[in-house]
Design an enzyme around this catalytic site. Structure first.
Site, mmCIF file in Angstrom:
data_model
loop_
_atom_site.group_PDB
_atom_site.id
_atom_site.type_symbol
_atom_site.label_atom_id
_atom_site.label_comp_id
_atom_site.label_asym_id
_atom_site.label_seq_id
_atom_site.Cartn_x
_atom_site.Cartn_y
_atom_site.Cartn_z
ATOM 1 N N LEU A 33 1.649 -95.558 -10.994
ATOM 2 C CA LEU A 33 1.350 -95.395 -9.579
ATOM 3 C C LEU A 33 0.882 -93.830 -9.368
ATOM 4 O O LEU A 33 0.915 -93.418 -8.381
ATOM 5 C CB LEU A 33 2.308 -95.859 -8.531
ATOM 6 C CG LEU A 33 2.594 -97.300 -8.383
ATOM 7 C CD1 LEU A 33 3.450 -97.386 -7.389
ATOM 8 C CD2 LEU A 33 1.045 -98.004 -8.337
ATOM 9 N N TYR A 140 -10.554 -86.074 -24.680
ATOM 10 C CA TYR A 140 -10.506 -87.673 -24.068
ATOM 11 C C TYR A 140 -11.139 -88.470 -24.949
ATOM 12 O O TYR A 140 -10.409 -89.663 -25.388
ATOM 13 C CB TYR A 140 -11.318 -87.486 -22.784
ATOM 14 C CG TYR A 140 -11.480 -89.050 -22.146
ATOM 15 C CD1 TYR A 140 -10.461 -89.755 -21.613
ATOM 16 C CD2 TYR A 140 -12.656 -89.652 -22.315
ATOM 17 C CE1 TYR A 140 -10.581 -90.992 -21.006
ATOM 18 C CE2 TYR A 140 -12.773 -90.981 -21.706
ATOM 19 C CZ TYR A 140 -11.589 -91.598 -21.205
ATOM 20 O OH TYR A 140 -11.889 -93.082 -20.653
ATOM 21 N N HIS A 188 -16.919 -89.433 -9.869
ATOM 22 C CA HIS A 188 -18.077 -90.531 -10.386
ATOM 23 C C HIS A 188 -19.186 -90.440 -9.432
ATOM 24 O O HIS A 188 -19.074 -90.408 -8.133
ATOM 25 C CB HIS A 188 -17.400 -91.869 -10.530
ATOM 26 C CG HIS A 188 -16.355 -91.970 -11.744
ATOM 27 N ND1 HIS A 188 -15.107 -92.117 -11.467
ATOM 28 C CD2 HIS A 188 -16.595 -91.561 -12.902
ATOM 29 C CE1 HIS A 188 -14.412 -91.899 -12.555
ATOM 30 N NE2 HIS A 188 -15.494 -91.928 -13.557
ATOM 31 N N GLY A 282 -21.558 -81.287 -21.715
ATOM 32 C CA GLY A 282 -21.055 -82.300 -22.517
ATOM 33 C C GLY A 282 -21.584 -83.462 -21.980
ATOM 34 O O GLY A 282 -21.405 -84.576 -22.610
HETATM 35 N N1 UDP Z 1 -23.634 -87.034 -12.006
HETATM 36 C C1 UDP Z 1 -24.417 -86.159 -11.242
HETATM 37 N N2 UDP Z 1 -23.641 -85.671 -9.894
HETATM 38 C C2 UDP Z 1 -22.310 -85.988 -9.697
HETATM 39 C C3 UDP Z 1 -21.660 -86.836 -10.695
HETATM 40 C C4 UDP Z 1 -22.387 -87.165 -11.916
HETATM 41 O O1 UDP Z 1 -25.513 -85.935 -11.222
HETATM 42 O O2 UDP Z 1 -21.953 -85.540 -8.846
HETATM 43 C C5 UDP Z 1 -24.115 -87.582 -13.088
HETATM 44 C C6 UDP Z 1 -23.501 -87.210 -14.320
HETATM 45 O O3 UDP Z 1 -24.160 -86.111 -14.953
HETATM 46 C C7 UDP Z 1 -23.792 -88.442 -15.427
HETATM 47 C C8 UDP Z 1 -23.938 -89.491 -14.397
HETATM 48 O O4 UDP Z 1 -24.354 -88.601 -13.114
HETATM 49 O O5 UDP Z 1 -25.317 -88.002 -15.942
HETATM 50 C C9 UDP Z 1 -22.804 -90.227 -14.052
HETATM 51 O O6 UDP Z 1 -21.583 -89.412 -14.293
HETATM 52 P P1 UDP Z 1 -20.140 -89.944 -13.890
HETATM 53 O O7 UDP Z 1 -19.096 -88.806 -13.817
HETATM 54 O O8 UDP Z 1 -20.235 -91.049 -12.771
HETATM 55 O O9 UDP Z 1 -19.803 -91.000 -15.332
HETATM 56 P P2 UDP Z 1 -19.853 -90.389 -16.859
HETATM 57 O O10 UDP Z 1 -21.422 -90.622 -17.456
HETATM 58 O O11 UDP Z 1 -19.480 -89.058 -16.980
HETATM 59 O O12 UDP Z 1 -18.729 -91.165 -17.625
#
Ligand code: UDP
Length: 327
Positions: A33, A140, A188, A282
């Protein structure tokens, strides 16, 4: 089967718990949790405990005569894994080893593990095949890949049957609106956009508009959490002693950040203000799965194949639970 879902109070785990019940399995949830929510799991199924606690793991495995385990419990922030690697190696790798050892001690040898597209790092080609080079670019991704290797070694040494499911971008919420995504802090894309529609933030950042993609923003393969849960149920029902299966779980279609924002505008009717920001460290330009292998071997296919219905399911959850599991 009697199935232990470790991390079953988290986002993907809680949807898997529901899918397992629907498939007729008996389910026990083990979750610290720390990030999970007790309200996300059916009453009476939760044991609160930590992956670091080997005795607690053995106890819950024995007391519930567990036949097979799903392991979702992990820290999932890529940036935090870079700044605090020990936290990730301890919880994600040592914690999973603890679980494998507890399983070995009680003779439970079936496990389905949450892996990730992050094991591929920055891919040379999309769609990505399971055989594509594994080159994580952050702790990660390394911890997830290390657990995949450990499971393969447990299969050879002790006859474990395992599945490693490499998720692409998990999103959406239960289609009956009862559970959904509630990360603190939220990082996300889709929930952040929907927070703008809810008036909880003023705008959403677009990280990078100069990628070599048609509209300059990153492309990802967005996979609905119920389709992910279905993949887990199919995998756990087909585990073979001494053998492993490793599958990408994605739709095979990619959508850009701008396309996702547009889908959210259509679903919510909100204009959703955007600010353009530099690239996030990244982030590969495009991550899209080849999911041919899981379709062929497990008869799996995603019910959600485009972003708009995925966003609609997420919106049904967030608009009725603006503060997540806190109401
Ligand atoms: N992203 C974005 N703005 C945000 C969060 C994410 O433009 O505030 C973009 C991020 O660069 C990636 C995509 O959205 O290309 C999905 O990002 P997320 O963090 O949801 O998942 P990840 O691909 O990192 O697992």
């Amino acid at each position: 089967m009697n199935i232990l879902v470790v991390g079953g109070a988290g986002y993907i785990g809680s949807h898997a718990v529901r899918a397992l019940f629907q498939a007729g399995h008996a389910v026990r949830v083990f979750d610290s949790l720390e990030y999970g929510h007790a309200a996300a799991v059916p009453g009476g199924t939760l044991t609160v405990g930590d992956l670091a606690d080997r005795d607690a793991l053995e106890l819950v495995l024995r007391a519930n005569a567990i036949d097979a385990v799903m392991q979702f419990a992990a820290y999932t922030s890529v940036p935090e894994s870079v700044t605090d690697p020990a936290r990730y190696y301890k919880n994600n790798l040592v914690g999973s080893l603890n679980l494998l050892e507890a399983m070995r001690a009680v003779g439970c040898k079936k496990i389905v593990f949450s892996s990730t597209a992050a094991v591929y790092g920055i891919p040379d080609h999309v769609p990505i095949l399971e055989s594509s080079p594994k080159k994580p670019i952050n702790p990660y991704g390394f911890t997830k890949l290390a657990v995949e290797h450990a499971m393969a070694d447990y299969a050879s040494a002790f006859g474990f049957g395992f599945a490693a499911l490499r998720y692409f971008n998990a999103c959406g919420a239960a289609t009956d609106g009862s559970i959904g995504e509630d990360h603190r802090p939220e990082t996300h894309l889709i929930p952040l956009i929907l927070q703008v529609a809810l008036g909880q933030r003023q705008n959403v950042a677009v990280f990078g508009t100069d990628y070599p993609t048609p509209d300059g923003t990153c492309i990802r393969d967005y996979i609905h959490v119920e389709d992910l849960a279905d993949a887990h149920v199919r995998a756990i029902e087909r585990l073979i002693p001494g053998q492993g299966m490793t599958y990408n779980v994605g739709t095979g279609s990619g959508f850009s950040v701008r396309e996702v924002i547009d889908a959210c505008r259509r679903v919510t009717g909100h204009p959703i203000a955007v600010v353009e920001r530099p690239r996030r460290a990244g982030d590969p330009p495009a991550l899209v799965a080849s999911s041919d292998a899981i379709r062929r071997d497990l008869g799996w296919s995603p019910r959600f194949t485009t972003v708009e219905p995925i966003v609609a399911s997420a919106w049904a959850w967030h608009s009725t639970h603006p503060n997540g599991f806190e109401g």
